[in-house]
Design an enzyme around this catalytic site. Structure first.
Site, PDB file in Angstrom:
ATOM      1  N   GLY A 142      48.942 -37.126 -96.338  1.00  0.00           N
ATOM      2  CA  GLY A 142      47.895 -36.171 -96.701  1.00  0.00           C
ATOM      3  C   GLY A 142      46.491 -36.724 -96.502  1.00  0.00           C
TER       4      GLY A 142
ATOM      5  CB  VAL B  19      47.671 -34.061-101.204  1.00  0.00           C
ATOM      6  CG1 VAL B  19      47.461 -34.690-102.560  1.00  0.00           C
ATOM      7  CG2 VAL B  19      49.022 -34.480-100.627  1.00  0.00           C
ATOM      8  CB  CYS B  20      45.550 -32.417 -96.848  1.00  0.00           C
ATOM      9  SG  CYS B  20      43.950 -31.705 -97.197  1.00  0.00           S
ATOM     10  N   PRO B  21      48.544 -31.451 -96.106  1.00  0.00           N
ATOM     11  CG  PRO B  21      49.835 -30.880 -94.216  1.00  0.00           C
ATOM     12  CD  PRO B  21      49.703 -31.913 -95.308  1.00  0.00           C
TER      13      PRO B  21
END
Lengths: 480, 81
Positions: A142, B19-21
């Site tokens: 992430g 969290v990303c993505p």
């Protein structure tokens, strides 16, 4: 009567909530300014112990500036490739290209004035392979190496795990079985090292020569090519739809076709560049800060008469902390991963491992105490800068990782650590700094990073699709 | 991650903690499953997803009809194009 009592109770409840929000706001501001205050006090204390420590304190404050800009601009190299592949968004791809273009111009000026600390790295296939492994990891975790630091400052538990994984995977990899020593001696070290300016024009160059070779040819032209590809294959569809809608509204009622010319395409390209003003502005500012950082470190080296902070540590008697060459890791510019490896090695040494019987720590980088580690103070600065701005903007929140995210964080961090060591750097040291400094090897890392990101995005697409099927909201409806 | 129907044509996607993505990926995939004119309320606490979700909506033509944030949690209401 009853209504009035109810109204009063509601009013009091609202007032209490507002007071609580005000208290939380005050607490956040207090912590944000405390972070700055603590950094100032520590800086003065370092200066009092010995003025030469200003050299490493400078790293900490540049780290602080990077942390603010990274968090404010949501500036993460992982999302450059990932959002392009996963959701068709070019925002961060544009951001890093802008940051690199700006930085390359400053680097050319610094190089021409002997104010650059940059040295090119070995150019070889290890950049591509390392980038590929790094790219796989950054999408799973992430965030890229710098993204992981600023997200740690936001209170992101998954990023904290990824950070630990980056640190220990590197330390163990460079020490285990002598594999990394064999790779360094047998393949990486013999590869050629050059900047395009040196390749084309030799030594002792003018600003124009540095600018044309390193900035224009090595950075700005490839950057424009990558941006044009991103525009044509990803951003164009949405932008052209809006241009056509706008033009169609001005057509006479009896119709006619909307035609697009070169002017429209250039307008569309500019729309892509300015779509996220915050990201683009952060890119420009990061490029400027990275340039000032290089200049400041070289000036401090001149002032203290050192080429590497290891020389200062030896003079101060900390001989155990430096490598056999008398050096420590002291890049003189923005860097992320080696200092994290040093922390991993420092911890492992406390558990009895001999971490200096390898080239990476023993000969090249040393294992200084964390409070003497120039680049590590920069990383701590990044975390604190990000924490301060996130607190001020009410965006700081401690988020403990779920089991799923913990797995992705640790796996992603481990892959990033391995990739960074093979490539001799991460998205900053092996890509951003290298490309802007005129070293074409940085582009190999970037391409590898893209390939790894694409594979991880395909995996996460499959994974999230599977998760959504379990949450089939058309069947299992819960109405509030 | 939780998706639920709040009322006819209004859905909520809760991706807090991710969290990303993941927040932007789940937002895109959930919007793809909705009908034009439906509203999706997205709850997330990963600040960098803010810019990505905004850029995604801009690109696809979805309208963000409301943006709120408090204490690190963001609430976006998105009307599908």
């Amino acid at each position: 009567m009853g209504n009035k009592i109810l109204q009063n109770a509601q009013y009091k409840l609202k007032e209490e909530r507002m007071n609580m929000a005000d208290d939380a706001d005050r607490r956040r501001k207090f912590w944000a300014f405390s972070v700055v205050g603590i950094m100032l006090i520590i800086s003065l204390w370092y200066y009092r112990v010995n003025p030469i420590y200003m050299y490493i304190i400078a790293y900490a404050w540049f780290g602080f500036a990077y942390g603010i800009l990274l968090q404010w601009g949501r500036f993460c190299f992982a999302s450059a490739w990932r959002d392009l592949f996963a959701i068709g968004v070019t925002r961060m791809f544009v951001g890093i290209m802008v940051a690199m273009g700006v930085f390359s111009v400053i680097m050319a000026v610094l190089a021409a004035n002997q104010l650059s600390t940059f040295h090119p790295g070995p150019l070889g296939i290890h950049e591509l392979v390392g980038g590929l492994i790094f790219g796989l990891g950054m999408v799973l975790a992430g965030g890229c190496a710098s993204g992981t630091l600023y997200k740690t400052g936001e209170g992101n538990g998954t990023s904290m795990l990824a950070l630990l994984a980056i640190s220990f995977s590197q330390a163990i990899f460079v020490d285990a079985q002598g594999w990394f020593d064999k790779l360094l001696r047998g393949y990486i070290f013999p590869q050629p090292k050059f900047t395009l300016a040196e390749k084309f024009f030799g030594k002792g160059l003018s600003l124009g020569e540095y600018f044309i070779a390193n900035s224009i040819i090595n950075t700005i032209i490839p950057t424009l090519i990558f941006l044009s590809l991103a525009y044509w294959f990803v951003a164009r569809k949405g932008i052209v739809r809006r241009i056509i809608e706008k033009k169609a509204a001005t057509l006479p009622a009896d119709g006619g076709d909307v035609k697009l010319g070169l002017k429209d395409e250039l307008y569309g390209f500019w729309q892509m560049i300015t779509a996220s003003k915050r990201t683009t502005l952060a890119g420009i500012l990061i490029g400027i800060i990275a340039g000032i950082h290089v200049m400041a470190m070289q000036s401090l080296r001149d002032k203290f008469g050192i080429e590497n902070f290891g020389q200062a540590l030896v003079k101060l008697g900390f001989v155990e902390e430096v490598s056999r060459r008398g050096t420590v890791f002291d890049p003189g510019y923005w860097y992320i991963t080696t200092q994290e490896a040093q922390v991993g090695a420092w911890v492992l040494e406390k558990f009895g491992w001999n971490m200096k019987d390898n080239i990476y720590f023993g000969v090249m980088n040393g294992i200084p105490e964390p409070w003497h580690n120039p680049a590590l103070l920069m990383s701590i600065g990044i975390i604190l800068g990000a924490a301060a701005i996130a607190l001020l903007n009410k965006e700081f929140k401690f988020k403990a990782p779920t089991k799923e995210l913990a797995v992705w964080g640790i796996l992603g961090g481990t892959l990033m650590g391995l990739g960074a060591r093979i490539a001799l750097g991460c998205n900053i040291g092996a890509f951003y700094i290298r490309v802007a400094g005129g070293d074409p090897g940085g582009w190999l890392f970037f391409l590898g990073m893209g390939g790894g990101a694409l594979a991880s995005v395909k995996f996460l697409n499959w994974w999230t699709e599977r998760q959504l099927k379990e949450e089939d909201f058309d069947i299992d409806i819960e109405i509030e | 991650m939780k998706v639920k129907k709040l009322e006819d044509g209004v859905y909520q996607l809760d991706v807090k903690g991710y969290v990303c993505p993941h927040p932007q990926l789940y937002t895109m995939k959930t919007l793809q499953k909705l009908k034009s004119g439906d509203v999706l309320e997205v709850l997330f606490d990963n600040p960098s997803s803010e810019e990505s979700i905004t850029a995604l909506c801009d690109k696809e033509g979805h309208e963000i009809i409301e943006k709120r944030s408090d204490g690190g949690t963001f609430v976006y209401r998105i009307k599908k194009a």
